[in-house]
Design a protein around this motif. Sequence first.
Motif, short mmCIF file in Angstrom:
data_model
loop_
_atom_site.label_atom_id
_atom_site.label_comp_id
_atom_site.label_asym_id
_atom_site.label_seq_id
_atom_site.Cartn_x
_atom_site.Cartn_y
_atom_site.Cartn_z
N VAL B 146 -9.67 25.71 1.49
CA VAL B 146 -11.16 23.98 1.71
C VAL B 146 -10.56 23.67 2.98
CG1 VAL B 146 -10.97 23.97 -0.87
CG2 VAL B 146 -9.60 22.39 0.53
N ALA B 147 -11.66 23.36 2.91
CA ALA B 147 -12.39 22.10 4.39
C ALA B 147 -10.70 21.38 4.84
CB ALA B 147 -12.92 21.89 4.98
N ALA B 148 -10.67 20.68 5.93
CA ALA B 148 -9.02 20.12 6.22
C ALA B 148 -10.03 18.24 5.68
CB ALA B 148 -8.79 19.54 7.63
N ALA B 149 -10.64 18.27 5.42
CA ALA B 149 -11.77 17.01 5.20
C ALA B 149 -11.69 16.80 4.03
CB ALA B 149 -13.12 16.95 5.35
N THR B 150 -12.42 17.97 3.20
CA THR B 150 -11.52 18.05 1.70
C THR B 150 -10.64 17.64 1.35
OG1 THR B 150 -14.22 20.11 1.82
CG2 THR B 150 -12.20 19.30 -0.49
N VAL B 151 -9.12 18.42 1.90
CA VAL B 151 -7.80 17.80 1.35
C VAL B 151 -7.78 16.58 1.57
CG1 VAL B 151 -5.48 18.21 2.18
CG2 VAL B 151 -7.01 20.26 2.36
N ARG B 152 -8.45 15.70 2.79
CA ARG B 152 -8.07 13.85 3.26
C ARG B 152 -8.47 14.14 2.31
NH1 ARG B 152 -8.32 16.05 8.41
NH2 ARG B 152 -10.27 15.76 8.71
N PHE B 153 -9.72 14.08 1.39
CA PHE B 153 -10.62 13.12 0.59
C PHE B 153 -9.63 13.80 -0.83
CE2 PHE B 153 -14.04 13.03 -2.49
CZ PHE B 153 -14.64 11.33 -2.69
N ARG B 154 -9.01 14.76 -1.53
CA ARG B 154 -8.26 15.21 -2.15
C ARG B 154 -7.24 13.83 -2.53
NH1 ARG B 154 -8.56 21.39 -3.14
NH2 ARG B 154 -10.74 21.50 -4.16
N ILE B 155 -6.53 13.89 -1.53
CA ILE B 155 -4.91 13.37 -1.77
C ILE B 155 -5.70 11.99 -1.76
CG2 ILE B 155 -3.21 12.36 0.26
CD1 ILE B 155 -3.21 15.03 1.24
N MET B 156 -7.39 11.37 -0.66
CA MET B 156 -7.05 9.63 -1.76
C MET B 156 -7.39 10.10 -2.70
SD MET B 156 -10.55 7.93 -0.27
CE MET B 156 -12.23 9.17 -1.88
N LEU B 157 -8.12 10.57 -2.98
CA LEU B 157 -7.98 10.61 -4.38
C LEU B 157 -7.32 10.79 -5.28
CD1 LEU B 157 -11.41 13.43 -5.70
CD2 LEU B 157 -11.49 10.66 -5.22
N ALA B 158 -6.59 11.17 -5.26
CA ALA B 158 -4.81 11.22 -5.82
C ALA B 158 -4.50 9.93 -5.71
CB ALA B 158 -4.55 13.25 -4.97
N ARG B 159 -4.52 9.39 -4.49
CA ARG B 159 -3.65 8.26 -4.23
C ARG B 159 -4.44 6.81 -5.18
NH1 ARG B 159 -0.75 6.66 1.03
NH2 ARG B 159 -0.98 4.87 -0.82
N ARG B 160 -5.87 7.60 -5.02
CA ARG B 160 -6.59 6.54 -5.86
C ARG B 160 -6.31 6.40 -7.57
NH1 ARG B 160 -12.33 6.30 -5.08
NH2 ARG B 160 -11.93 4.98 -2.58
N ALA B 161 -6.13 7.88 -7.74
CA ALA B 161 -5.66 7.67 -9.45
C ALA B 161 -4.49 7.63 -9.71
CB ALA B 161 -6.12 9.18 -9.70
N LEU B 162 -3.11 7.65 -8.25
CA LEU B 162 -1.81 6.84 -9.38
C LEU B 162 -2.01 5.61 -9.73
CD1 LEU B 162 -0.14 9.74 -6.75
CD2 LEU B 162 0.14 9.35 -9.22
N ALA B 163 -2.26 4.83 -8.20
CA ALA B 163 -2.18 3.66 -8.59
C ALA B 163 -2.79 2.82 -9.56
CB ALA B 163 -3.26 2.93 -6.73
#
Lengths: 260, 181
Positions: B146-163
């Motif tokens: 996937v695109a690098a921006a997609t990765v950053r977005f997924r990490i953001m979502l993951a961190r939000r979900a983790l939080a």
Amino acid sequence: MYADARLSAVMESMVRGIDAPAVPIAGIRDRMTAPVAFNSRRRIPFARYALAAVAAIAIFFAVFPKASLALFEQIVVNSYAAADAVARRLTNWTPPPPPPKSLDAAQRSQPVSLAAAQAKVKFTIVPPAGLPSDAVFVGIDTMPALVYDKTKRTWSKTAPALQFTYRRSGSRTFSLMAENDDPRTGPFGKYAWFVDELPGGKVGMTKHARFIWRNGDQMMTAVEDDGITAAEILAIRAAMHGQDIAHNARETIVKRYRLP
Amino acid sequence: MALSIDPALVAAARSDDLSLEGLIEAVWPEAFRVAASILRDRALAEDVAQEACAAMARSLDALKDARTFAPWFYRIVSNYAISTARRRRPTIPIDAANQCATHFDSSDAIDLYDALAALPVDQRAALVLHYYAGLNSFDIAAILGVAAATVRFRIMLARRALAKALSQPNANSDEVLSHVR
């Protein structure tokens, strides 16, 4: 909130906290020599590109419908022409030469009476019956046909077909064509395509159902259009007690070139 | 980067069987742990780690620069882990023995391990590869396709979900994005 550095530290603590089993070196060696299984993930980029291409085409069609249809039509026409050229080259097909001038007269259609028509054709004419109530008989015209013999490379005149023409209300007309039923001819197109010139130099093609039936040695053909409906054609066939000839019932053995 | 392999060992493993065995022994724990973090299933992780090690050994000659071994190997492991996770139907674990044996040294690690279970496999893989393996979003993008921006977005979502899972509602996704490069 987990800060970035803290998350890294906790993540490392978590991953390193997972106990790894002993190295199954024999198992790994077995897998090294085993045939490689197809990795379906490799197909994903191609599927993604295909999906993107389809989406782009769909958007183009939605935004520029007229240009898209013209482009599509052009692609189809060019593809058909290219495929036809390849097929002709592969089969060594060459078009027949134009008919000689001496046969010009034979190419002209002539209005004839039913008795005169019977004298010109080799089949027994079974006149149309069960016509629409508003149909008025206009006349019978001979439809000349020339046959090109590929081995002798000569054109010759053959028995004509007959066209029965009728006029209807609303300035409509329709015709039925009768000819000698040659069992060597076929298959017959299920549809006839009418080509209409549209504004802007474009060409439109409309599909019309074709019906063919036999009465004795006569084969009659009708095409549904503005002048006659498919139901009315079927009523004529039924009234004539015609035997339906399926469009794919026969294969072409001889080639006939019918001239307008 | 968590995995540190001597390039000389990688170079030697291309032609020497014993060195190859040494390389496999060196990368095996890492392969298993990363696979287990993504899959959360011990049997599957072992299978994936074996497959990844075998693939690594088979294609070692294709690796042009021995110094890039670590990201290259992480790529192999995570590719196998993600494709295995996608093929596997979601199940509710019924056998505790099948869960990863762990000896976490902090409650944070236990919480994180449990919280990761709720994430989609792509987000889980992105988190592990970024925060544990130390890969940047471009490397992860190449792995995930996937695109690098997609990765950053997924990490953001993951961190939000983790939080949220860790009962830390004050997640600041802008801060996260600024860290993930």
